[in-house]
Structure formats: structure tokens, C-alpha cells
Design a protein around this motif. Structure first.
Motif, short mmCIF file in Angstrom:
data_model
loop_
_atom_site.label_atom_id
_atom_site.label_comp_id
_atom_site.label_asym_id
_atom_site.label_seq_id
_atom_site.Cartn_x
_atom_site.Cartn_y
_atom_site.Cartn_z
N PHE A 28 -8.43 17.25 -53.65
CA PHE A 28 -8.81 16.58 -54.48
C PHE A 28 -8.97 17.70 -55.48
CE2 PHE A 28 -11.81 14.86 -57.25
CZ PHE A 28 -11.58 13.59 -57.58
N ASP A 31 -6.34 19.53 -57.10
CA ASP A 31 -5.40 18.87 -58.16
C ASP A 31 -6.71 18.89 -59.55
OD1 ASP A 31 -3.47 17.73 -56.83
OD2 ASP A 31 -4.16 16.07 -55.99
N HIS A 32 -7.91 19.01 -59.13
CA HIS A 32 -8.91 18.90 -60.30
C HIS A 32 -9.04 20.40 -60.75
CE1 HIS A 32 -8.92 14.69 -59.30
NE2 HIS A 32 -9.81 14.49 -60.23
N TYR A 61 -8.53 7.81 -53.26
CA TYR A 61 -9.59 8.64 -53.83
C TYR A 61 -9.48 8.92 -55.32
CZ TYR A 61 -9.78 9.99 -48.81
OH TYR A 61 -9.98 9.86 -47.37
N LEU A 62 -8.27 8.84 -55.74
CA LEU A 62 -8.22 9.15 -57.24
C LEU A 62 -8.10 8.10 -58.20
CD1 LEU A 62 -5.19 11.60 -56.86
CD2 LEU A 62 -7.52 12.27 -57.39
N ASN A 63 -7.62 6.80 -57.63
CA ASN A 63 -7.63 5.62 -58.54
C ASN A 63 -8.53 4.50 -58.35
OD1 ASN A 63 -5.52 7.13 -59.64
ND2 ASN A 63 -4.05 6.34 -57.98
N VAL A 74 -16.64 13.58 -54.17
CA VAL A 74 -15.34 12.92 -55.46
C VAL A 74 -16.16 12.92 -56.82
CG1 VAL A 74 -13.63 11.25 -55.86
CG2 VAL A 74 -14.03 12.18 -53.41
N ASN A 75 -17.27 12.08 -56.66
CA ASN A 75 -17.74 11.68 -58.16
C ASN A 75 -18.28 12.98 -58.87
OD1 ASN A 75 -17.02 8.99 -57.79
ND2 ASN A 75 -19.04 8.51 -56.94
N GLN A 78 -15.41 15.07 -59.86
CA GLN A 78 -14.66 14.40 -61.45
C GLN A 78 -15.67 14.76 -62.41
OE1 GLN A 78 -11.47 12.58 -61.49
NE2 GLN A 78 -12.33 13.32 -63.65
N ALA A 79 -16.90 14.76 -62.24
CA ALA A 79 -17.97 15.01 -63.35
C ALA A 79 -17.72 16.46 -63.74
CB ALA A 79 -19.46 14.81 -62.90
N GLN A 81 -14.99 18.24 -63.66
CA GLN A 81 -13.70 18.44 -64.32
C GLN A 81 -14.01 17.67 -65.74
OE1 GLN A 81 -10.48 15.89 -63.59
NE2 GLN A 81 -8.89 17.65 -63.56
N ASP A 82 -14.66 16.75 -65.88
CA ASP A 82 -14.76 16.05 -67.46
C ASP A 82 -15.79 16.96 -68.17
OD1 ASP A 82 -13.58 14.07 -66.16
OD2 ASP A 82 -15.37 12.78 -65.84
#
Length: 367
Positions: A28, A31-32, A61-63, A74-75, A78-79, A81-82
Motif C-alpha cells: 500500500f 502504491d501510494h 485494502y484499496l477499494n 491505511v487511512n 491515504q490522508a 497522500q491526499d
């Protein structure tokens, strides 16, 4: 990435995750990663275009909402990356510095002794999870297709592969050989940054001159911003020459994750530490205690190696980005209050300790 993970979840929880979850998290993170197409492949902002497992294997994990055990990580990733455009990992120099403590070999002995006998008593459940994770992640033949799968019939020895990476990027080997004291055998590359050490040391000496004279208002000021910018440019070109097309980025990611796993283990009195009777107030003291228990000495300068590992990573990433290639950008390197100045003070002090060469002294001319 494990030190970054520790900002999102307690270390004691991370090291007890299932091995498949840990691999998924590394996939993950890959990929991020920061992957800005505005930069050439190999730049810190675009280390590699090599695909990871992606949604094909990691759909859960991604979707969809991730399993509760790893949701904070994971969250959190993702944050990041955002907010920033992607995750960044440390520079290869981080892994080099941490491995010079001899942590990898010491923990190999820990696993050997704890999995083959009861020298330390019976391992508690939490320690057994750490042992399983450590063995499967860093001392086993990797499952194919994953980003961490950098071992094969072509590269059967992970330690030799890491040494090759260090030699290519920095022109340096580790400060220790095999456990018997013999030189460690590995394949050396013809194309290597053999002048990295001398050039980086000259850079540090020039930056120190700037630090020592930053408050000078009257009289001569020996700080040479043009020379520092020139050295920064030469270091940039040298390091980036090994990065063309993203060469070495996948291995770098794996070596950093590996050394961060052990670094994270040493940062607090986790169950594995208490079962080894190595509780202490600092990571290097824990390492020294473990080393004594398994009768394989840690490097005497382990504290300096651990302390320098992240600051020197920061500066090499900045140099690879070309941040200080211009004269106007150089004063930040020695101006108090700047984060990079604080990092460089740590680097100058600790590098002097581990190299035995004083970066605060002038360059010694040789006849």
C-alpha cells in the motif's frame, strides 16, 4: 516506512500484526508513493514507475474499508497522500547508517537462539508474533510478485545485495564483515560513486564554516556560498546518476523498511525487549544489552549511527532534489532556526564521531 507507521499506530500494535497485513501495508505504501510525472524517474518526487500489486490483489485494502487491525495505518497513509501527493521514504543512507550498528546480524542471532532453544525462557505470545514477523519478513525467501521480493537465484544473499547497493551509491561498504570477522563477500559494481565520501565531507566542512561565521558582521567572512552550491550540485549529479530510470528504488524501499523494523523495535521496551532482558532508556543501550546476550558486539558508535540516520537522509534527499544548487539557497544550510541547519549540526557532530575525522576542522592538505 515503519517509523512513519509508528506516527499512526503504537509500535506495540504494529509489530504484532499478521505478516500478510504487514506485506499489504508495504504494498500500500509503495502504491501510494509520491510519483509526480513533472519530474524525471529517480527524482525523490518520482522514485520509480514500477507497479506494485495494486487493486488486483489489494482490493480489500484499496477499494473497501480496511480491516480494523490496520485501518489506522491505511487511512493515515491515504490522508498523507491526499494532503501531500504521496508518501516518501528515507534515503538509502538511512539504511546504511542503521545497518552499521550491526543490528541485522544481532537480531539474526536473537531469532536463532529463541527459535532453537530456551536460553531466554519461553517467549510470550507477543514475542512469538514479533519473531514470526521478523523471520518471515527479513530472514526468509520472499513470496514472489511482492515489492519486498528482492531475493532470487540471481540475488540469493540479501546482505550481499544491500552491500552492493551501498557501494554503488556511496562507494562504501559496511564497517563489519561476517560474524567470524572475515570480509563479507559481495559483487562490487564497476559504476559506483567512489568520490562520494570526499565530496560530502568537503560539503560538511564548508557548511560548518558558514555556521561558525554566520553572526559575523564586521571583518572577513570566510563562508563561500558559491563553493557550497557547487559542491551541492556535484553531489546532486553524482547521486542522481545512480538513479536514472528509477534504478535501485525498489531495493532502497525494502532496505529502509527492513532497518526501520529493527529501529522501531529498539525505540521502546516492547515484549521482545523485555523477554531479552534488554530494557533500557535508549535504543542504543537496548541494542548493547541484546548484543551482549547473543555474544555479537554492536558497533561502539551505535548511538551516533542511529542519531544521524534520519538527518543525513533528509539532507541527501534535498541534495538529490537540487534544493541547494543555487547560491541564493545556500544560507539556509547554516542559518539558525532552519530545520536543515539543525539536521546538519547533528550530521557534522555524529559523522565526525563515526568517521574519526573532525568535520569542524579545516581540510588537511596531503603532500
Amino acid at each position: 516506512m515503519f517509523l512513519a507507521f509508528a506516527n499512526l499506530m503504537p509500535a506495540a500494535d504494529i509489530v504484532m500484526l499478521h505478516p500478510s497485513d504487514l506485506i499489504a501495508l508495504l504494498e500500500f505504501a509503495w502504491d501510494h508513493r509520491l510519483n509526480d510525472p513533472a519530474f524525471q524517474t529517480g527524482d525523490p518526487r518520482r522514485r520509480s514507475d514500477l507497479a506494485g500489486m495494486g487493486g488486483t490483489w489489494m482490493g480489500q485494502y484499496l477499494n473497501t474499508p480496511p480491516p480494523a487491525a490496520i485501518a489506522p495505518l491505511v487511512n493515515g497513509m491515504q490522508a498523507i497522500q491526499d494532503r501531500t501527493g504521496g508518501l516518501q521514504w528515507e534515503h538509502l543512507i538511512y539504511a546504511y547508517m542503521v545497518e552499521n550498528t550491526r543490528v541485522y546480524d544481532i537480531f539474526r542471532r536473537v531469532l536463532d537462539q529463541m527459535l532453537h532453544g530456551e536460553k531466554f525462557g519461553l517467549a510470550r505470545e507477543a514475542t512469538q508474533k514479533w519473531l514470526r514477523n521478523t523471520e518471515q519478513l527479513w530472514y526468509s525467501d520472499p513470496a514472489p510478485f511482492y515489492i519486498p521480493a528482492v531475493q532470487s537465484h540471481i540475488r540469493p544473499d540479501l546482505s550481499a545485495t544491500r552491500r552492493n547497493a551501498y557501494q554503488r551509491m556511496f562507494g562504501m561498504d559496511l564497517n563489519h564483515g561476517t560474524e567470524s570477522g572475515a570480509p563479507y563477500p559481495y559483487q562490487k559494481a564497476d559504476a559506483a560513486n567512489k568520490d562520494f565520501i570526499s565530496m560530502f565531507e568537503e560539503f560538511l566542512r564548508e557548511v560548518w564554516i558558514g555556521m561558525a561565521n554566520v553572526s559575523n558582521i564586521n571583518g572577513p567572512k570566510p563562508t563561500d556560498d558559491a563553493k557550497i552550491a557547487n559542491l551541492a550540485t556535484r553531489l546532486h549529479d553524482m547521486l542522481r546518476s545512480r538513479r536514472i530510470y528509477g534504478t535501485g528504488s525498489r531495493g532502497e524501499f525494502v532496505w529502509i523498511c527492513m532497518m526501520q523494523w529493527f529501529h522501531l523495535t529498539l525505540l521502546s521496551d516492547l515484549p521482545i525487549i523485555t523477554d531479552l532482558r534488554a530494557e533500557a532508556a535508549s535504543p542504543e543501550e537496548r541494542l548493547f544489552k541484546i548484543a551482549q546476550e547473543v555474544t555479537l558486539p554492536a558497533n561502539q558508535f551505535a548511538k551516533a549511527y542511529l542519531d544521524i540516520s534520519q538527518p543525513i537522509s533528509h539532507i541527501l534527499i534535498a541534495l538529490e532534489m537540487g534544493t541547494y544548487n543555487t547560491v541564493g539557497a545556500v544560507p539556509a544550510l547554516y542559518t539558525p532556526g532552519q530545520a536543515v541547519e539543525a539536521d546538519l549540526r547533528v550530521i557534522i557532530t555524529d559523522y565526525s564521531v563515526i568517521s574519526g575525522r573532525d568535520m569542524k576542522a579545516g581540510k588537511v592538505a596531503t603532500s
